[in-house]
Design a protein around this motif. Sequence first.
Motif, mmCIF file in Angstrom:
data_model
loop_
_atom_site.group_PDB
_atom_site.id
_atom_site.type_symbol
_atom_site.label_atom_id
_atom_site.label_comp_id
_atom_site.label_asym_id
_atom_site.label_seq_id
_atom_site.Cartn_x
_atom_site.Cartn_y
_atom_site.Cartn_z
ATOM 1 N N LEU A 1 15.536 -2.495 -1.907
ATOM 2 C CA LEU A 1 14.843 -3.587 -2.711
ATOM 3 C C LEU A 1 15.600 -5.090 -3.096
ATOM 4 O O LEU A 1 15.723 -6.195 -2.370
ATOM 5 C CB LEU A 1 14.069 -3.432 -3.590
ATOM 6 C CG LEU A 1 12.822 -2.339 -3.154
ATOM 7 C CD1 LEU A 1 12.107 -2.252 -4.265
ATOM 8 C CD2 LEU A 1 12.089 -2.760 -1.754
ATOM 9 N N SER A 2 16.492 -4.604 -4.090
ATOM 10 C CA SER A 2 17.574 -5.297 -4.289
ATOM 11 C C SER A 2 18.401 -6.170 -2.684
ATOM 12 O O SER A 2 18.436 -7.267 -3.112
ATOM 13 C CB SER A 2 18.783 -4.937 -5.440
ATOM 14 O OG SER A 2 19.423 -6.045 -5.686
ATOM 15 N N LEU A 3 18.978 -5.062 -2.418
ATOM 16 C CA LEU A 3 19.605 -6.064 -1.179
ATOM 17 C C LEU A 3 18.846 -7.379 -0.189
ATOM 18 O O LEU A 3 19.189 -7.802 0.638
ATOM 19 C CB LEU A 3 20.313 -4.708 -0.963
ATOM 20 C CG LEU A 3 21.452 -4.299 -1.752
ATOM 21 C CD1 LEU A 3 21.841 -2.727 -0.680
ATOM 22 C CD2 LEU A 3 22.732 -5.125 -1.468
ATOM 23 N N TYR B 1 7.721 -0.280 0.379
ATOM 24 C CA TYR B 1 8.273 1.056 0.652
ATOM 25 C C TYR B 1 7.996 2.619 0.336
ATOM 26 O O TYR B 1 7.318 2.839 -0.944
ATOM 27 C CB TYR B 1 9.766 0.685 0.109
ATOM 28 C CG TYR B 1 10.984 1.140 -0.162
ATOM 29 C CD1 TYR B 1 12.459 1.229 0.684
ATOM 30 C CD2 TYR B 1 10.442 3.049 -0.038
ATOM 31 C CE1 TYR B 1 12.775 1.380 0.787
ATOM 32 C CE2 TYR B 1 12.043 3.483 0.060
ATOM 33 C CZ TYR B 1 13.117 2.501 0.300
ATOM 34 O OH TYR B 1 14.040 3.559 0.831
ATOM 35 N N ASP B 2 7.692 3.273 1.271
ATOM 36 C CA ASP B 2 6.744 4.116 1.226
ATOM 37 C C ASP B 2 8.176 5.928 1.566
ATOM 38 O O ASP B 2 8.416 5.380 2.799
ATOM 39 C CB ASP B 2 5.747 4.688 1.439
ATOM 40 C CG ASP B 2 4.774 3.931 1.033
ATOM 41 O OD1 ASP B 2 4.259 4.246 -0.263
ATOM 42 O OD2 ASP B 2 3.723 3.238 1.743
ATOM 43 N N ASP B 3 8.826 6.154 0.859
ATOM 44 C CA ASP B 3 9.636 7.403 1.304
ATOM 45 C C ASP B 3 8.758 8.767 0.923
ATOM 46 O O ASP B 3 9.014 9.256 -0.201
ATOM 47 C CB ASP B 3 10.529 7.725 0.656
ATOM 48 C CG ASP B 3 12.077 8.064 1.405
ATOM 49 O OD1 ASP B 3 12.033 9.050 2.050
ATOM 50 O OD2 ASP B 3 12.823 7.486 0.456
ATOM 51 N N LEU C 1 8.384 0.579 5.455
ATOM 52 C CA LEU C 1 8.567 -0.300 5.457
ATOM 53 C C LEU C 1 7.621 -1.203 5.273
ATOM 54 O O LEU C 1 7.086 -1.040 6.645
ATOM 55 C CB LEU C 1 9.661 -1.171 5.121
ATOM 56 C CG LEU C 1 11.564 -0.529 4.702
ATOM 57 C CD1 LEU C 1 12.529 -1.673 5.286
ATOM 58 C CD2 LEU C 1 11.254 -0.106 3.273
ATOM 59 N N ARG C 2 7.074 -1.959 4.826
ATOM 60 C CA ARG C 2 6.083 -3.423 5.502
ATOM 61 C C ARG C 2 6.897 -4.583 4.789
ATOM 62 O O ARG C 2 7.032 -4.846 4.287
ATOM 63 C CB ARG C 2 4.328 -2.641 4.650
ATOM 64 C CG ARG C 2 3.956 -3.522 5.678
ATOM 65 C CD ARG C 2 1.765 -3.383 4.924
ATOM 66 N NE ARG C 2 2.279 -3.488 3.897
ATOM 67 C CZ ARG C 2 1.386 -3.652 2.634
ATOM 68 N NH1 ARG C 2 -0.061 -2.951 3.408
ATOM 69 N NH2 ARG C 2 1.537 -3.546 1.475
ATOM 70 N N ILE C 3 6.716 -5.127 5.695
ATOM 71 C CA ILE C 3 7.173 -6.281 5.608
ATOM 72 C C ILE C 3 6.447 -7.778 5.957
ATOM 73 O O ILE C 3 5.464 -7.779 7.331
ATOM 74 C CB ILE C 3 8.572 -6.680 6.615
ATOM 75 C CG1 ILE C 3 9.567 -5.458 6.126
ATOM 76 C CG2 ILE C 3 9.379 -8.107 6.605
ATOM 77 C CD1 ILE C 3 10.735 -5.031 6.966
ATOM 78 N N SER C 4 6.730 -8.386 5.359
ATOM 79 C CA SER C 4 6.385 -10.021 5.546
ATOM 80 C C SER C 4 6.670 -11.331 5.743
ATOM 81 O O SER C 4 8.322 -11.488 4.588
ATOM 82 C CB SER C 4 4.657 -10.279 4.715
ATOM 83 O OG SER C 4 5.404 -10.522 3.224
ATOM 84 N N GLU D 1 18.182 -3.100 13.332
ATOM 85 C CA GLU D 1 19.638 -3.694 13.043
ATOM 86 C C GLU D 1 20.038 -3.909 11.330
ATOM 87 O O GLU D 1 20.791 -3.316 10.359
ATOM 88 C CB GLU D 1 20.436 -3.811 14.223
ATOM 89 C CG GLU D 1 20.708 -3.638 15.541
ATOM 90 C CD GLU D 1 19.722 -3.776 16.553
ATOM 91 O OE1 GLU D 1 18.755 -4.565 15.712
ATOM 92 O OE2 GLU D 1 19.050 -2.666 16.894
ATOM 93 N N ARG D 2 19.416 -4.993 11.175
ATOM 94 C CA ARG D 2 19.119 -6.521 10.210
ATOM 95 C C ARG D 2 19.035 -4.618 8.689
ATOM 96 O O ARG D 2 19.614 -4.166 7.853
ATOM 97 C CB ARG D 2 18.523 -7.084 9.596
ATOM 98 C CG ARG D 2 18.632 -7.536 8.270
ATOM 99 C CD ARG D 2 17.909 -9.177 8.454
ATOM 100 N NE ARG D 2 19.046 -9.388 7.517
ATOM 101 C CZ ARG D 2 18.493 -10.475 6.640
ATOM 102 N NH1 ARG D 2 17.165 -11.732 7.930
ATOM 103 N NH2 ARG D 2 18.419 -11.636 5.838
ATOM 104 N N ILE D 3 18.236 -3.625 9.120
ATOM 105 C CA ILE D 3 17.256 -2.912 8.523
ATOM 106 C C ILE D 3 18.353 -1.869 8.195
ATOM 107 O O ILE D 3 18.180 -1.132 6.693
ATOM 108 C CB ILE D 3 16.248 -2.562 8.172
ATOM 109 C CG1 ILE D 3 14.635 -3.790 9.029
ATOM 110 C CG2 ILE D 3 15.269 -1.542 7.359
ATOM 111 C CD1 ILE D 3 14.734 -4.405 7.306
ATOM 112 N N ALA D 4 18.736 -1.407 8.588
ATOM 113 C CA ALA D 4 20.153 -0.236 9.198
ATOM 114 C C ALA D 4 21.142 -0.778 8.086
ATOM 115 O O ALA D 4 21.677 0.235 7.181
ATOM 116 C CB ALA D 4 20.519 0.293 10.372
#
Length: 151
Positions: A74-76, A87-89, A113-116, A123-126
């Motif tokens: 989340l910070s990054l 964010y659910d894991d 993830l849910r992104i807005s 690739e960016r998420i990875a």
Amino acid sequence: MSEHLARVHWQRDGAAFTDQRYSRAHRWEFDGGAKIAAAASPNVVAPALTDASAVDPEEAFVAAIASCHMLWFLSLAAAAGVCIDSYDDEAVGILRQVDGRLAIAEVVLRPRLRISGAPASAERIAALHDAAHDRCFIANSVRCGIRVEPG
């Protein structure tokens, strides 16, 4: 750099002890005031000797890894301008024999993830997950494998 305190409290309450039939239920207390019911896993001791509704050490281990990873992610993501709405894991730890001893041999993180806002590529998420894993204090402290399977 810092210390992190936990108090673990167990009491026999008059039950027999040397016959191994004592309760494994106990309590964790943390410096911020949280008190959590804890007990041995019903997969490790007879269910009658534990509290299946309590957190067991194996679950806490998996949760600590998943939580640390999430907080770094989340910070990054925020620093990279990727807006995370949720964010659910459903992380899982796999207990098995390692060098003749039982150990949590692997932890699998399955963040969803849910992104807005602007979409982020897989690739960016990875890359953010890789960076979070590298920074996670807990992941850096354990010897089991940790695998991230983003959804």
